[in-house]
Write an enzyme that holds these catalytic residues in place. Structure first.
Site, PDB file in Angstrom:
ATOM      1  CD  GLU A   1      16.982  28.789  26.617  1.00 37.56           C
ATOM      2  OE1 GLU A   1      18.075  28.736  27.208  1.00 37.56           O
ATOM      3  OE2 GLU A   1      16.489  27.815  26.041  1.00 37.56           O
TER       4      GLU A   1
ATOM      5  CD  GLU B   1      16.118  27.141  21.618  1.00 41.05           C
ATOM      6  OE1 GLU B   1      16.851  26.378  22.270  1.00 41.05           O
ATOM      7  OE2 GLU B   1      16.350  28.356  21.468  1.00 41.05           O
TER       8      GLU B   1
HETATM    9  C1  BG6 Z   1      19.069  26.778  24.493  1.00 43.03           C
HETATM   10  C2  BG6 Z   1      19.515  27.943  23.664  1.00 43.03           C
HETATM   11  O1  BG6 Z   1      19.418  27.004  25.798  1.00 43.03           O
HETATM   12  O2  BG6 Z   1      19.590  25.544  24.258  1.00 43.03           O
HETATM   13  C3  BG6 Z   1      20.334  27.583  22.444  1.00 43.03           C
HETATM   14  O3  BG6 Z   1      18.467  28.785  23.332  1.00 43.03           O
HETATM   15  C4  BG6 Z   1      21.252  26.438  22.775  1.00 43.03           C
HETATM   16  O4  BG6 Z   1      21.014  28.720  22.013  1.00 43.03           O
HETATM   17  C5  BG6 Z   1      20.378  25.237  23.130  1.00 43.03           C
HETATM   18  O5  BG6 Z   1      22.176  26.115  21.796  1.00 43.03           O
HETATM   19  C6  BG6 Z   1      21.172  23.998  23.469  1.00 43.03           C
HETATM   20  O6  BG6 Z   1      22.131  24.267  24.440  1.00 43.03           O
HETATM   21  P1  BG6 Z   1      23.633  23.875  24.216  1.00 43.03           P
HETATM   22  O7  BG6 Z   1      24.399  24.518  25.315  1.00 43.03           O
HETATM   23  O8  BG6 Z   1      23.646  22.407  24.315  1.00 43.03           O
HETATM   24  O9  BG6 Z   1      24.011  24.382  22.854  1.00 43.03           O
END
Ligand code: BG6
Length: 477
Positions: free
Chosen positions: A160, A376
């Site tokens: 990202e 993800e």
């Molecule tokens: C993504 C990242 O942006 O989203 C993760 O790759 C991150 O590292 C995930 O934890 C969720 O975002 P957040 O800020 O809710 O933990």
């Protein structure tokens, strides 16, 4: 490799813990959380989910849950404590052991080289604003390709670039806590150069698998069809998506965006002599992290800014029910707003499953038949452990609705090759701390990080066992 990868994902800083063990160097996050720069109430990832010591238990649960792939990141300072030069043999041994164990459980490793834990020594020399960091990254990547190339077949350079740098240099909520668009652009250029340099190293090797990049994908939708809105959508798409993807898959940044940026910013850091590296530095696959879409309208007024909800409470000011609220403004280009009729999580992420379909279709349209992994996808929730489990029906519904969008795209010829839930187990959610849980498995952080499968873990297991029949009936393949 198995034909479709069903797995889940984590990142080193968010789950390993062992922040100061066995020769590991410090990262920018270790420094931030152990300094007075960090607000007192903010937790840290010192122990996190203790995956460093509990990885075997985690892989066993993945295997029992039907998963066949694990996406995780190497901690750069665990392997190279200063980001360049000296190697930490204990860190290297740890990852060898971890990968071997994973393979024993039939789990395919999918490694990201950089998931935000920049070595502190490099940060002190300017971090992503110093071109030397790009060379250091290429050195680290080359070491990993040689060292682990026999056992890892899926590699990604960066996680990202857009979102992380936006937080580091735009909203300033991640260290180094800067709010400066000029510096953000410079860092965003150097990161992409680092990825291209690593790709150039990768191409020198044979039989080493595939190299990709993991991008946060933001399908952009305009509030209307006006010419002004079409321009705004195009600019948002360039900034949020094409800056990374065009560069990684077409070999350079989008010219229309560069022309627009040149009206407001100094782009002299972009050097002609880097072009050949970008040109030869294109990648084999794309990892898409899909959380939400971008709802866009034309720019109206004021300076650029971005708001992020790290509070964990609804309507924390970032959004007001029934009202249009600006979540991000890029001066003279576009505004990202919250759809007043949308459905949002506690942390103001819009829930928009169709966006995952639009995202993979958009990638195919722009870059052709590129292998795509959803690296993800998941939802952060406040959760309680009751009777040794968590009734996370909201997560099950979220996953089901998003996964359900993929077979149609596959049937239409999009090369979707895998799907990873964020996250394998509960872990540290950056500056949201531990309250925002994403895992398929509950981690009791207060009691030796004990693991308890949630209802979503069971749902995912059953789904993986039956997906072929399910989709055959529904989509005929
Ligand atoms: C993504 C990242 O942006 O989203 C993760 O790759 C991150 O590292 C995930 O934890 C969720 O975002 P957040 O800020 O809710 O933990």
């Amino acid at each position: 490799m198995t034909d479709f990868l069903w797995g889940s994902a984590t990142a080193a800083y968010q789950c390993e813990g062992a922040w100061h063990e066995e020769g590991k160097g410090l990262s920018i996050w270790d420094d931030y959380f152990h300094s007075d720069k960090c607000p007192a109430h903010v937790e840290n990832g010192d122990t996190a989910s203790d995956h460093y010591h509990k990885f075997e238990e985690d892989f066993k649960m993945m295997k029992e849950g039907g998963q066949n792939s694990y996406r995780f990141s190497f901690s750069w300072p665990r392997i190279m404590p200063d980001g360049t030069g000296k190697i930490n043999p204990q860190g290297v041994a740890y990852y060898h052991k971890m990968i071997a164990t994973m393979r024993q459980y039939g789990i395919e490793p999918n490694v990201t080289l950089y998931h935000w834990d920049l070595p502190l020594s490099l940060h002190k020399k300017g971090g992503w604003e110093n071109i030397e960091t790009a060379f250091a990254f290429a050195e680290y990547a080359k070491f990993c390709f040689h060292e682990f190339g026999d056992s890892v077949k899926l590699w990604a350079t960066l996680n990202e670039p857009f979102y992380s740098l936006l937080c580091m240099y735009g909203s300033g909520n991640y260290p180094p806590n800067v709010k400066d668009a000029q510096r953000l652009l410079h860092a965003a250029y150097i990161q992409m150069y680092a990825s291209a340099l690593a790709a150039n190293e990768f191409r020198k090797l044979e039989n080493i698998g595939q190299l990709g990049i993991v991008a946060d994908i933001h399908p952009c939708y305009g509030v209307d069809d006006s010419e002004a809105c079409q321009f705004a959508v195009q600019m948002a798409d360039h900034i949020m998506n094409n800056w990374v993807l065009d560069t990684a898959f077409k070999g350079y940044f989008p010219q229309q965006l560069l022309d627009e940026l040149a009206k407001q910013y100094d782009l002299s850091f972009m050097k002609e002599e880097h072009r050949a590296i970008f040109d030869k530095g294109t990648l084999d696959f794309v990892g898409l992290n899909y959380y939400n879409r971008a709802y866009i309208r034309p720019y109206t007024t004021g300076e650029s800014f971005v708001l992020v909800n790290n509070s964990g409470s609804k309507n924390s000011g970032i959004r007001e029910t029934g009202k249009v609220k600006r979540m991000m403004v890029v001066k003279n280009m576009f505004e990202k707003i919250a759809d007043p009729n949308g459905t949002f999580t506690e942390w103001d992420f819009e829930i928009y499953p169709k966006g995952i379909y639009d995202a993979v279709k958009m990638v195919q349209k722009k870059y052709g038949d590129l292998p795509i992994y959803i690296t993800e996808n998941g939802i952060g929730l406040h959760e309680k452990l009751i009777n040794h489990t968590v009734d996370d029906t909201a997560r099950i519904s979220f996953m089901q609705r998003h996964i359900d969008e993929l077979p149609k795209a596959k049937k239409e010829g999009v090369a979707v090759m895998g799907y990873y839930v964020w996250s394998t187990f509960d872990l540290y959610s950056w500056i949201n701390g531990y309250d925002k849980r994403y895992g398929l498995v509950y981690v009791d952080f207060a009691h030796e990080n004990k693991r308890y499968p949630k209802q979503s873990y069971v749902w995912y297991k059953n789904f993986i066992n039956n997906w072929r029949e399910l989709y055959e009936t529904k989509y005929g393949h």
